[in-house]
Write an enzyme that holds these catalytic residues in place. Sequence first.
Site, PDB file in Angstrom:
ATOM      1  CG  ASP A  79      29.238  44.209  34.924  1.00 30.38           C
ATOM      2  OD1 ASP A  79      29.755  44.221  33.787  1.00 30.38           O
ATOM      3  OD2 ASP A  79      29.747  43.625  35.889  1.00 30.38           O
ATOM      4  CG  ASP A 105      31.115  40.881  31.111  1.00 29.46           C
ATOM      5  OD1 ASP A 105      32.340  41.068  30.989  1.00 29.46           O
ATOM      6  OD2 ASP A 105      30.433  41.414  32.015  1.00 29.46           O
TER       7      ASP A 105
END
Length: 169
Positions: free
Chosen positions: A128, A146
């Site tokens: 991330d 995402d």
Amino acid sequence: MNPSTKQRDFRPWLLLLSAIVILLDHLTKVWDMNHVPLGHAIVVIPKVFRITHVMNTGAAFSLMSDTASPVLMHRILVGFSVFAIVVILALLLRVGRYFNSTSIALALILGGAIGNLYDRLYYKFVVDFIEIHIFRYHWPDFNVADSCIVIGACLLMIEIFRPAPHHDA
């Protein structure tokens, strides 16, 4: 069947969209891993947007990342991801003949799910790197995969709650 009335099949284009999502997700994560040291950040817009480098071993938004059994959690997340990908692919192949918000949503979700599954299988965690702050609210770090999953889910929600067209008899 008359060739001029044959419905165009958009499934190849939708699968291409999924492949583009996978590629963009992978390229951005590789860039991040090569340019941002783990745990560090590059400020893009002060107090609003930073590019970080985070290893997410949990589910969405790092849920369950501090579990007592990380190996079991990893297996569960991989299994769930594979199941979700199979279901979404089946749905996309079924409705993908038509180019609409539902088929686009499924293609985005499919690409995002495969992108994050790749990370789980290859790295044992999901990379991330996007960090957003809006006033006092801090959104958990996320990535391109995402984002595409959330955009796809929003498109599906809009489709579900959109009023049905009225047909006069």
